[in-house]
Design a protein around this motif. Structure first.
Motif, PDB file in Angstrom:
ATOM      1  N   UNK B 156     -27.918  13.572 -37.942  1.00 44.78           N
ATOM      2  CA  UNK B 156     -26.635  13.845 -37.288  1.00 44.78           C
ATOM      3  C   UNK B 156     -25.499  13.542 -38.236  1.00 44.78           C
ATOM      4  N   UNK B 157     -24.622  12.600 -37.818  1.00 48.28           N
ATOM      5  CA  UNK B 157     -23.480  12.275 -38.672  1.00 48.28           C
ATOM      6  C   UNK B 157     -23.804  11.135 -39.627  1.00 48.28           C
ATOM      7  N   UNK B 158     -25.039  10.692 -39.626  1.00 48.75           N
ATOM      8  CA  UNK B 158     -25.424   9.566 -40.487  1.00 48.75           C
ATOM      9  C   UNK B 158     -26.423  10.014 -41.553  1.00 48.75           C
ATOM     10  N   UNK B 159     -26.517   9.199 -42.593  1.00 48.74           N
ATOM     11  CA  UNK B 159     -27.511   9.455 -43.638  1.00 48.74           C
ATOM     12  C   UNK B 159     -28.435   8.246 -43.716  1.00 48.74           C
ATOM     13  N   UNK B 172     -22.721   6.162 -42.266  1.00 47.83           N
ATOM     14  CA  UNK B 172     -21.991   7.360 -41.868  1.00 47.83           C
ATOM     15  C   UNK B 172     -21.672   8.211 -43.094  1.00 47.83           C
ATOM     16  N   UNK B 173     -21.766   9.509 -42.949  1.00 48.01           N
ATOM     17  CA  UNK B 173     -21.382  10.392 -44.056  1.00 48.01           C
ATOM     18  C   UNK B 173     -22.343  11.541 -44.242  1.00 48.01           C
ATOM     19  N   UNK B 174     -22.077  12.321 -45.305  1.00 47.66           N
ATOM     20  CA  UNK B 174     -22.927  13.467 -45.619  1.00 47.66           C
ATOM     21  C   UNK B 174     -23.674  13.170 -46.915  1.00 47.66           C
ATOM     22  N   UNK B 175     -24.883  13.707 -47.026  1.00 43.43           N
ATOM     23  CA  UNK B 175     -25.688  13.469 -48.229  1.00 43.43           C
ATOM     24  C   UNK B 175     -24.957  13.986 -49.463  1.00 43.43           C
ATOM     25  N   UNK B 191     -34.237  20.975 -44.853  1.00 42.30           N
ATOM     26  CA  UNK B 191     -32.855  20.816 -44.374  1.00 42.30           C
ATOM     27  C   UNK B 191     -32.571  19.339 -44.115  1.00 42.30           C
ATOM     28  N   UNK B 192     -31.557  18.813 -44.806  1.00 45.31           N
ATOM     29  CA  UNK B 192     -31.158  17.419 -44.612  1.00 45.31           C
ATOM     30  C   UNK B 192     -32.109  16.406 -45.211  1.00 45.31           C
TER      31      UNK B 192
END
Lengths: 409, 233
Positions: B156-159, B172-175, B191-192
């Motif tokens: 979701x919004x976490x890595x 929290x954040x994007x890869x 994906x992700x």
């Protein structure tokens, strides 16, 4: 019918029409260069342009033009031949046209026919049936030169349709049905031709596999011949030494031993991975290159056991090296660089050779491209890729593949 | 950085030390080299906590051979941050050697130029994984060594950060933002899901095996990317 309602009905019909065309083209042409979003955007633009032109001009000729040229532009990003692109556009437009004309000839006054709704639904059904049964094989592209005839026949039916269907004849629909059938038959002939090409391709692959076996046998023969000569020489040397010692000519025997030592030619072995088949095919091909005076740089870092079958490795290496050696024959400055390495489960083969750009690629009557087809066929099993490109006077070939079978294999 | 040379031939050890010193002078580097005449000599030193960034390891020894020592290093001691270059008089490419993940093979007699090229590629490799990933955890800025990160998973919004040194945790954040300066080190395998190439020991068309034994699946759409990226390493 109210103008707004007929416009909405027309837009819905055109949307179904574009969707049917999308199904047909997408299944028929296969792989697309860009992302799906681009594909969707191009079909939506095609729909908007077609609708705008028809709603503003209501001109049939312009409508046909706007249905074909933009559609051809939509097909450009598909990875296929130009013939196949033209054929798909002509075929889809002609089938659409004839369904339209048949519907008009039979039920001219029905409002659902006038706005094209019924025709588009029929076209969508045809496209869905087509997508259910048609299997796209990108490797057997439209090879035959006769295929242009099929395109011309489809264009011919459109012309015949233009010249006859608009006349006031009560048998309009018969002409339209015949023309539609000709187009269906045309597609059937295309499909049959594809099957025949597929059969030919299989035969070529078998021929090439035989060629790979022949190469292996030749390697074994060469090795045995060398062993035979060595045995023969060895016996001769023993006899000479024996007679020298019997004559108590120890100095002579020592001199002879020294001579023997000097004459032992240590043949360079380019590949010593421990995998006998791979080593023998590399050493055999590189010896052939050496014999024609090639400067060779070879670096092979490959494990002794691989998950890739030895037979496939022989096809890949044998054909790529064979092509390089043949290319070297046509040039004076002969350089061959072979780099094969294994890293984290990926095998990479890099071959660089000098070549003569003017020489034709036909060797002993055997077409050069068949070998590469076999290589590509073998690489598909391991989700591999083959890249080949010239750079000044050198030809680079790179094959990269997994050391494991792909999903479907 | 420390380099260990393990070879039963003293002449070879001396030559290699000489080449490394010449390399230090030429490229203004500070490799400290130490030589050992057997695997039995170096093994207790590593057990006692000595760390070597690179080992130039011979394969054939009268006692414990290079392959056995490599297996101990990777298996029992789980030391993957020590790189290995195999040196041998004969070309030997047994699959066992590849499982130890050497960065190169050198054939004796070793030329100064060959060793120099190996050391240069080692430095490139080392610099790539020598940086840090910056992240914010509980309102405080933190950083983790790139080489310690096994893989990153988007939730979701976490890595989720999976590391070699601690339990998995999420921030929290994007890869993409997290690996901005280290995109070359990570491969997107689904994906992700981004994997640190440094920790990959084996791949098949379906999955990736990491040094810690974990196995991750490659999505079909990423098969080409994984193949092409690993072929460039």
């Amino acid at each position: 019918m109210n103008t707004w309602l007929s416009t909405i009905l027309y837009l819905t019909s055109n949307a179904i029409h574009v969707y049917a065309i999308f199904i047909f083209i997408d299944v028929f042409l296969g792989r697309y260069t860009f992302r799906i979003a681009w594909k969707v955007a191009s079909y939506v633009s095609y729909f908007l342009l077609g609708s705008l032109v028809w709603l503003t001009t209501k001109n049939s000729s312009l409508n046909i033009l706007m249905n074909t040229i933009p559609l051809f532009l939509v097909t450009i990003p598909y990875i296929t031949s130009w013939k196949k692109r033209v054929f798909s556009v002509v075929l889809s437009c002609s089938i659409g046209m004839f369904i339209d004309w048949i519907a008009f000839a039979l039920f001219e006054n029905a409002e659902i026919i006038k706005v094209g709704f019924f025709q588009c639904v029929v076209l969508l059904i045809c496209a869905s049936i087509f997508s259910r049964f048609y299997r796209n094989k990108p490797s057997f592209a439209f090879h035959s030169s006769y295929s242009w005839f099929l395109v011309l026949i489809s264009i011919g039916t459109i012309l015949v349709g233009f010249l006859t269907v608009n006349e006031d004849s009560s048998k309009d629909y018969i002409i339209a049905i015949v023309l539609l059938l000709i187009n269906f038959l045309n597609f059937y002939i295309y499909n049959m031709e594809q099957r025949s090409l597929e059969e030919q391709h299989k035969i070529r692959l078998i021929e090439n596999a035989n060629y790979a076996y022949q190469n292996q046998l030749q390697t074994v023969n060469e090795t045995q011949k060398k062993i035979k000569f060595m045995r023969h020489d060895f016996k001769k040397h023993i006899h000479t030494l024996q007679s020298l010692i019997e004559k108590e000519d120890l100095k002579g025997a020592l001199e002879y031993l020294e001579e023997m030592e000097e004459s032992v030619i240590v043949k360079k072995s380019y590949s010593e991975t421990g995998n006998k088949e791979i080593d023998s095919i590399i050493n055999y091909e590189l010896t052939l290159a050496e014999e024609i005076g090639t400067n060779i740089i070879c670096n092979v870092n490959l494990p002794d056991t691989l998950r890739v079958s030895t037979f496939d490795m022989t096809i890949i290496l044998g054909n790529l090296l064979d092509n390089a050696v043949h290319a070297l024959k046509s040039i004076d400055k002969k350089i061959l660089i072979v780099e094969i390495r294994y890293n984290k489960g990926i095998i990479r083969i890099d071959i660089e050779n000098t070549y003569n750009p003017k020489s034709k690629k036909k060797v002993n009557g055997k077409e050069h491209g068949i070998g590469l087809l076999s290589v590509e066929d073998a690489l598909i099993k391991y989700h591999g890729k083959l890249e080949s490109y010239p750079e000044t006077s050198r030809w680079h070939t790179t094959a990269v593949f997994y050391n494991s079978l792909d999903y479907e294999s | 950085m420390k380099i260990a040379i393990v070879d039963d031939d003293e002449m070879v050890c001396n030559d290699l030390i000489r080449y490394i010193n010449a390399f230090n002078v030429k490229y203004d580097f500070d490799f400290q080299s130490e030589s050992f005449l057997s695997c039995e000599q170096i093994y207790p030193k590593i057990l006692n906590g000595n760390h070597y960034d690179l080992i130039l390891l011979d394969i054939e020894f009268p006692g414990m051979n290079g392959t056995e020592f490599g297996r101990l290093l990777r298996g029992k001691l789980r030391k993957y941050d020590t790189q290995i270059i195999f040196i041998s008089a004969v070309k030997d490419y047994a699959m066992d050697l590849f499982k130890i993940c050497p960065i190169d093979f050198l054939i004796k007699p070793i030329k100064q130029e060959d060793l120099q090229n190996c050391l240069l590629s080692f430095i490139t490799h080392y610099r790539k994984i020598d940086g840090f990933l910056d992240y914010v955890y509980e309102n405080t800025k933190h950083r983790i060594k790139v080489r310690d990160v096994l893989y990153l998973k988007s939730q979701g919004k976490r890595v989720e950060i999976h590391s070699e040194t601690c339990e998995a945790f999420s921030v929290y954040g994007k890869i993409i933002d997290l690996i901005t300066d280290h995109e070359d080190t990570f491969i997107c395998i689904a994906r992700g899901l981004y994997v640190n190439t440094y920790h990959i020991i084996d791949v098949t068309t379906k999955q990736i095996k990491l040094k810690n034994g974990e196995v991750l699946c490659i999505s079909r759409s990423k098969q080409n990317i994984v193949r092409d990226r690993l072929a460039e390493l």
